[in-house]
Design an enzyme around this catalytic site. Structure first.
Site, PDB file in Angstrom:
ATOM      1  N   ASP A 155       0.834  -1.207   0.000  1.00 51.41           N
ATOM      2  CA  ASP A 155       0.000   0.000   0.000  1.00 51.41           C
ATOM      3  C   ASP A 155       0.873   1.264   0.000  1.00 51.41           C
ATOM      4  O   ASP A 155       2.105   1.173   0.060  1.00 51.41           O
ATOM      5  CB  ASP A 155      -0.922  -0.058   1.224  1.00 51.41           C
ATOM      6  N   TRP A 191      -3.052   3.362  -5.770  1.00 55.50           N
ATOM      7  CA  TRP A 191      -4.319   4.076  -6.043  1.00 55.50           C
ATOM      8  C   TRP A 191      -4.315   4.832  -7.360  1.00 55.50           C
ATOM      9  O   TRP A 191      -5.243   5.568  -7.675  1.00 55.50           O
ATOM     10  CB  TRP A 191      -4.697   5.021  -4.894  1.00 55.50           C
ATOM     11  N   ASP A 209     -10.116   3.383  -3.404  1.00 61.14           N
ATOM     12  CA  ASP A 209     -10.821   2.230  -2.830  1.00 61.14           C
ATOM     13  C   ASP A 209     -12.232   2.108  -3.397  1.00 61.14           C
ATOM     14  O   ASP A 209     -12.991   3.083  -3.432  1.00 61.14           O
ATOM     15  CB  ASP A 209     -10.895   2.381  -1.307  1.00 61.14           C
TER      16      ASP A 209
HETATM   17  C1  GLA Z   1      -5.963   1.436   1.595  1.00 59.16           C
HETATM   18  C2  GLA Z   1      -6.087   0.420   0.465  1.00 59.16           C
HETATM   19  C3  GLA Z   1      -7.206  -0.573   0.780  1.00 59.16           C
HETATM   20  C4  GLA Z   1      -6.928  -1.266   2.097  1.00 59.16           C
HETATM   21  C5  GLA Z   1      -6.734  -0.220   3.196  1.00 59.16           C
HETATM   22  C6  GLA Z   1      -6.264  -0.828   4.498  1.00 59.16           C
HETATM   23  O1  GLA Z   1      -7.087   2.256   1.688  1.00 59.16           O
HETATM   24  O2  GLA Z   1      -6.324   1.058  -0.755  1.00 59.16           O
HETATM   25  O3  GLA Z   1      -7.301  -1.528  -0.247  1.00 59.16           O
HETATM   26  O4  GLA Z   1      -5.775  -2.070   1.983  1.00 59.16           O
HETATM   27  O5  GLA Z   1      -5.771   0.766   2.832  1.00 59.16           O
HETATM   28  O6  GLA Z   1      -6.010   0.136   5.478  1.00 59.16           O
END
Ligand code: GLA
Length: 385
Positions: A155, A191, A209
Site C-alpha cells: 500500500d 491508487w 478504494d
Molecule cells: C488502503 C487500500 C485498501 C486497504 C486499506 C487498508 O485504503 O487502498 O485496499 O488495503 O488501505 O487500510
C-alpha cells in the site's frame, strides 16, 4: 480449408496481440509469476481491523466448502492490521490477533492448498497505523519469504507527494522480494497507475478504494480500461477487489464480475463468505466467465462499439481464436445493444451466451440482444469465416 482458417485465426490473434497489447516501450517485471490474473480472497472489507488468525481460517474453510478454491480462488490475503512491533533485530512481527504467528498461519493455508498473501505499506505505518516497511524493505521481504508468503500487497500510506520516493521504495520492495528467491507475487496498491508499475509489480491498483455501489464500481472499471495496453501475462491492471457486500442487486453483481473478466482483472473476493447469498456464489463460480478472465493470451478487453451513450460493446481476443464480447447497459431501462462482426473482421460466427449457458447458433453480420437495466450480456463467439 481448415488449415487456412487456422492460419488466419493465428494471424488475427498475433496481430491483435501486437496492436492491442503492445505496452508503450515498457520493461516488464520478469519474475515468471501471475501469468494469469491472481484469484483469491482479501480480508479488508469483511473484517477491517477485526482481522484475526481465527477468521482467516474460517474464511479459508468457506473457500473450500463453497467450492471457491476449486473455482480458482486460491490466494488468501491478510490485509491491514495484522502487524505488531519490530523485535530487537528490527524484524516485523504479528500482533496479538495472530497468536500462533504468521508462519503457522502460512503452514495452515498451504496444508489446504492455498497461497498466503500479506499486506504492508511503503511508509513507516500502514493506512490504519500499524507497522509498515519503510527502511526495512529487504528485511521484511526476507521475513515474508521465511513465513512462506506467496503474495504481497503493498500500500501507499502514509501519503506523500514525493513521487520519486514512492518509485524508489516500491522498487526496493520489489527487488527485495526477488532477492529472496521465493516466488512472491507483488501487488502494487498506489491508487493510480504509473508507467513504471509493469516493471515493478505483477498488478497495480489503477484507482482509489472501491465502494459497494453501482456508479462507483463502473467508475473503477472505466478508469482501469485506460491502461489496457499495458496488461499482459505477468502484469495486470487492478480495478480493486470484488466487494460483494450486499450494496448492489444480483444483476449489478453479475455485471461487476463480467466487467472484471473482460478486463483480465484480478478476481479477489473481499466479502464474508459465510453470509454470501446463493445468487452471488453462482456468479463467482461461473466457470466460463472465469475462463475468460483467466485466458492465457492475457489481453485486457477494450470498447469496440456502442448502441448509444451508456450502451457499450467490449471485446477481448482469447487464446483459441474466440472472442469474448460484452454488452453493458448503464441505463435505467432495458435496451437493445448490437455487435457488428465487421468490427473484428468477421462475417460469420457462432455465439454462446456465458450467463444463460446456451449456444445461440451461427450469426452473419450483426448480433443484437436485449440487455436489462444495469445488466450485461456476455458472449463467447467463434469465427466461422
Ligand atoms: C488502503 C487500500 C485498501 C486497504 C486499506 C487498508 O485504503 O487502498 O485496499 O488495503 O488501505 O487500510
Amino acid at each position: 480449408m481448415l488449415l487456412r482458417g487456422f492460419v488466419y485465426g493465428l494471424l488475427v490473434v498475433v496481430l491483435g496481440v501486437m496492436i492491442v497489447n503492445t505496452p508503450p516501450s515498457i520493461e516488464a517485471l520478469d519474475n515468471g509469476l501471475a501469468l494469469t490474473p491472481p484469484m483469491g480472497w482479501n480480508s479488508w472489507y469483511p473484517f477491517g481491523c477485526d482481522v484475526s488468525e481465527k477468521n482467516i481460517k474460517d474464511q479459508a474453510n468457506a473457500l473450500v466448502k463453497y467450492r471457491l478454491r476449486a473455482a480458482g480462488y486460491t490466494t488468501v490475503i491478510v490485509d491491514d492490521c495484522w502487524s505488531g512491533d519490530r523485535d530487537a533485530d528490527g524484524r516485523i512481527t504479528a500482533n496479538a490477533r495472530f497468536p500462533s504467528g504468521m508462519k503457522a498461519l502460512g503452514d495452515f493455508l498451504h496444508s489446504k492448498y492455498f497461497k498466503f498473501g500479506v499486506y504492508s505499506s511503503r511508509g513507516t505505518r500502514t493506512c490504519m497505523d500499524f507497522t509498515a516497511s519503510e527502511d526495512h524493505e529487504a528485511q521484511d521481504a526476507q521475513t515474508f519469504a521465511d513465513w512462506g508468503i506467496d503474495y504481497v500487497k503493498y500500500d501507499n500510506c502514509p501519503y506523500t507527494v514525493d513521487g520519486a520516493d514512492m518509485e524508489r521504495r516500491y522498487g526496493w520492495m520489489s527487488a527485495g522480494l526477488q532477492a529472496t528467491g521465493r516466488p512472491i507475487v507483488f501487488s502494487i496498491a498506489m491508487w493510480e497507475f504509473k508507467d513504471w508499475h509493469p516493471a515493478t509489480g505483477n498488478l497495480s491498483r489503477t484507482s482509489g478504494d472501491i465502494l459497494d455501489s453501482w456508479p462507483n464500481m463502473l467508475e473503477h472499471f472505466l478508469i482501469n480500461a485506460n491502461y489496457a495496453a499495458y496488461a499482459h501475462p505477468g502484469y495486470w491492471n487492478d480495478p480493486d477487489v470484488l466487494r460483494f457486500g450486499g450494496g448492489m442487486s444480483t444483476t449489478e453483481y453479475r455485471s461487476y464480475f463480467s466487467l472484471w473478466a473482460i478486463s483480465a482483472a484480478p478476481l479477489i473476493i473481499s466479502a464474508n463468505l459465510w453470509g454470501l447469498p446463493k445468487g452471488t456464489l453462482e456468479i463467482l463460480t461461473n466457470k466460463e466467465v472465469i475462463a475468460v478472465d483467466q485466458d492465457v493470451l492475457g489481453v485486457q478487453g477494450v470498447q469496440i462499439g456502442n448502441s448509444g451513450p451508456g450502451k457499450t460493446v467490449w471485446s477481448r481476443p482469447l487464446s483459441n481464436g474466440d472472442y469474448a464480447i460484452l454488452f453493458l447497459n448503464e441505463d435505467a431501462a432495458a435496451a437493445d445493444i448490437s455487435f457488428d462482426g465487421s468490427w473484428l473482421g468477421l462475417t460469420s460466427y457462432t455465439v454462446r451466451d456465458l450467463w444463460k449457458k446456451r449456444n445461440l447458433g451461427t450469426v452473419s453480420g450483426v448480433y443484437t440482444a436485449s440487455v436489462e437495466s444495469h445488466g450485461v450480456v456476455m458472449l463467447r463467439i467463434s469465427p466461422r469465416s
